[in-house]
Design an enzyme around this catalytic site. Structure first.
Site, PDB file in Angstrom:
ATOM      1  N   THR A  67      -4.437   8.700  -3.889  1.00 55.91           N
ATOM      2  CA  THR A  67      -3.978  10.039  -4.122  1.00 55.91           C
ATOM      3  C   THR A  67      -5.000  10.922  -3.986  1.00 55.91           C
ATOM      4  O   THR A  67      -6.277  10.372  -4.450  1.00 55.91           O
ATOM      5  CB  THR A  67      -2.947  10.250  -5.255  1.00 55.91           C
ATOM      6  OG1 THR A  67      -2.665  11.674  -5.333  1.00 55.91           O
ATOM      7  CG2 THR A  67      -3.853   9.698  -6.501  1.00 55.91           C
ATOM      8  N   GLY A  89       1.186   9.766  -5.222  1.00 57.82           N
ATOM      9  CA  GLY A  89       1.776  10.462  -6.249  1.00 57.82           C
ATOM     10  C   GLY A  89       1.626  10.223  -7.543  1.00 57.82           C
ATOM     11  O   GLY A  89       0.712   9.635  -7.843  1.00 57.82           O
ATOM     12  N   CYS A 110      12.828  26.902   0.268  1.00 53.74           N
ATOM     13  CA  CYS A 110      12.920  25.766   0.829  1.00 53.74           C
ATOM     14  C   CYS A 110      14.590  25.003   1.069  1.00 53.74           C
ATOM     15  O   CYS A 110      14.836  24.414   1.772  1.00 53.74           O
ATOM     16  CB  CYS A 110      11.897  24.778   0.214  1.00 53.74           C
ATOM     17  SG  CYS A 110      10.304  25.073   0.619  1.00 53.74           S
ATOM     18  N   LEU A 143       0.863  -1.361  -0.051  1.00 51.96           N
ATOM     19  CA  LEU A 143       0.062  -0.016   0.224  1.00 51.96           C
ATOM     20  C   LEU A 143       0.846   1.091   0.183  1.00 51.96           C
ATOM     21  O   LEU A 143       1.788   1.415   0.941  1.00 51.96           O
ATOM     22  CB  LEU A 143      -0.911  -0.114   1.090  1.00 51.96           C
ATOM     23  CG  LEU A 143      -1.775   1.553   1.477  1.00 51.96           C
ATOM     24  CD1 LEU A 143      -2.833   1.691   0.404  1.00 51.96           C
ATOM     25  CD2 LEU A 143      -2.339   1.226   2.954  1.00 51.96           C
ATOM     26  N   ILE A 198       0.273   5.040   0.652  1.00 56.36           N
ATOM     27  CA  ILE A 198      -0.443   6.200   0.909  1.00 56.36           C
ATOM     28  C   ILE A 198      -0.053   7.574   0.377  1.00 56.36           C
ATOM     29  O   ILE A 198       1.069   8.005   0.986  1.00 56.36           O
ATOM     30  CB  ILE A 198      -0.700   6.309   2.587  1.00 56.36           C
ATOM     31  CG1 ILE A 198      -1.184   4.872   3.124  1.00 56.36           C
ATOM     32  CG2 ILE A 198      -1.672   7.397   2.820  1.00 56.36           C
ATOM     33  CD1 ILE A 198      -1.283   4.808   4.406  1.00 56.36           C
ATOM     34  N   GLY A 199      -0.588   8.008  -0.571  1.00 52.13           N
ATOM     35  CA  GLY A 199      -0.344   9.601  -1.090  1.00 52.13           C
ATOM     36  C   GLY A 199       0.764   9.050  -2.199  1.00 52.13           C
ATOM     37  O   GLY A 199       1.975   9.432  -2.039  1.00 52.13           O
ATOM     38  N   GLY A 205       3.003   7.597  -8.881  1.00 54.99           N
ATOM     39  CA  GLY A 205       3.327   6.229  -8.697  1.00 54.99           C
ATOM     40  C   GLY A 205       4.769   5.769  -8.902  1.00 54.99           C
ATOM     41  O   GLY A 205       4.937   4.691  -9.051  1.00 54.99           O
TER      42      GLY A 205
END
Length: 401
Positions: A215, A195, A372, A190, A192-193, A197
């Site tokens: 997503t 993007g 950033c 799994l 989770i999130g 792929g």
């Protein structure tokens, strides 16, 4: 990703400094108000000169930009930059200097008090609001991200150990995660999130897994389905809270920053619900140094709606009694290099997008990437990979090299 904390004056910083060597004489003459001179003095303590000649110095086109920074913190500073009120040859170095001098720790902009209160009182990442970041940020256009990212479309920190290109750093990161999760052929994964792929595609091709990725970005889901159509992978447009499947391993790369403090515990409970009893969960997330830091207002408004970077303590609270922390790996300094590579790609590709997106967007995106980069360089932000198990790995867990 979250740029530097708000910049404004605290109640203690009430003395107005006189002219200093950090500000050129002709620049001083244009600073006709006490607030402007106050900001100039603060910048001087970070070795940043107004209209100086070094790459990290501020070139001031409108002195009012300093008053905006004083009144609104990074929101005012960033919007003034977007409007062309000031420039800097190396924004990344500007923010590195600013944060290394801890100027951000002196500031509490009164106009942002409501934002801070909202963060603490309300669930800004509930089931309805969680979809906003997909539409606002990740659905900008797959062609745009293809131009900025590596060929696998990995939109998270690369692992630059013994490599010297963005593509190699991203593959090294994906392989590192596979080895940390001890993936084997036939395992069900799994993400989770997920993007676009990148991790699922890499793990399926190189380690023989099958899996499900979720997503909140329609553009990401459609792109991943087309790119990995021949692999045993499913991509869902789905909120993580709806997950109730069972998996041998779970990964989440660069998504936890969208979960929010009000939902950290529920997120971990969902992951535990979906993880096999002997499985491993790898959480890859940006981290902040202070629990009480408030999400930056500029990035919340212009880049990642409702984003909130967690602290180590907040993650610790969330996993308490739910997971055992097997390993915690910090390679946040690698995000600096990753962001600079994205920035180089963005600037090189800009002529293709200039007419569609406009100059204000260009300045906004440059400010985002480089502020950033400066924050990671100053070690104000971190990048953590947590390896978690439900009951502890028998005999102990050893991090792969």
């Amino acid at each position: 990703m979250v740029p530097p904390p708000d910049i404004a004056v605290s109640d203690e910083a009430t003395d107005t400094p006189g002219p200093t060597e950090a500000t050129a004489p002709d620049a001083i003459a244009r600073l006709d108000s006490a607030p402007q001179q106050l900001v100039a003095g603060m910048l001087g303590r970070a070795d940043i000169r107004i209209d100086g000649g070094r790459p990290w110095d501020m070139r001031l086109h409108d002195p009012g930009a300093l008053e905006r920074a004083l009144a609104e913190g990074n929101l005012g500073l960033g919007e003034a930059y977007m409007a062309g009120a000031w420039d800097c040859e190396r924004l990344d170095a500007f923010f590195d200097h600013l944060l290394r001098a801890h100027i951000d720790r002196e500031v509490q902009p009164a106009r942002l008090a409501w934002h801070a209160l909202q963060v603490r009182l309300f669930n800004r990442q509930n089931r309805t609001r969680a979809w906003q970041v997909g539409r606002a940020h990740y659905d900008l256009g797959n062609d745009f991200y293809e131009a900025m990212l590596d060929p696998l479309m990995a939109y998270s920190c690369g692992y630059w150990r013994d490599v010297d290109t963005l593509a190699a750093a991203q593959e090294a990161k994906l392989e590192l995660i596979c080895r940390k999760l001890r993936l084997q052929s036939g395992m069900r994964l799994l993400d989770i999130g997920c993007g676009w792929g990148s991790f699922m595609g890499y793990a399926a091709r190189h380690h023989g897994v099958e899996g499900v990725g979720v997503t909140v970005s329609r553009e990401q889901a459609e792109w991943a389905r087309e790119r990995y159509a021949g692999l045993p992978l499913t991509f869902r447009l789905q909120d993580y809270r709806e997950l109730d499947d069972r998996f041998d391993a779970i990964v989440s790369v660069g998504m936890f920053e969208h979960v929010g403090r009000k939902n950290h515990r529920q997120y971990m409970e969902v992951a535990a619900r979906c993880l096999a009893d002997d499985g491993l969960f790898l959480l890859h997330t940006i981290g902040k140094n202070r629990r009480d830091a408030v999400p930056d207002r500029w990035i919340d408004k212009h880049i990642f709606p409702n984003g909130e970077t967690p602290s180590i303590g907040q993650i610790g609270d969330a996993i308490d009694g739910v997971f055992v922390c097997e390993d915690l790996h910090n390679f946040g300094a690698d995000y600096d290099r990753t962001l600079m590579a994205w920035h180089d790609n963005f600037e090189a590709a800009w002529p293709r997008f200039a007419e569609r997106l406009g100059e204000t967007f260009r300045r906004k995106w440059r400010y985002y990437l480089l502020s950033c980069a400066g924050a990671f360089r100053a070690r104000e932000l971190q990048l953590w990979q947590w390896v978690l198990s439900k009951d502890g790995v028998r005999g102990g867990y050893r991090r792969p090299q």
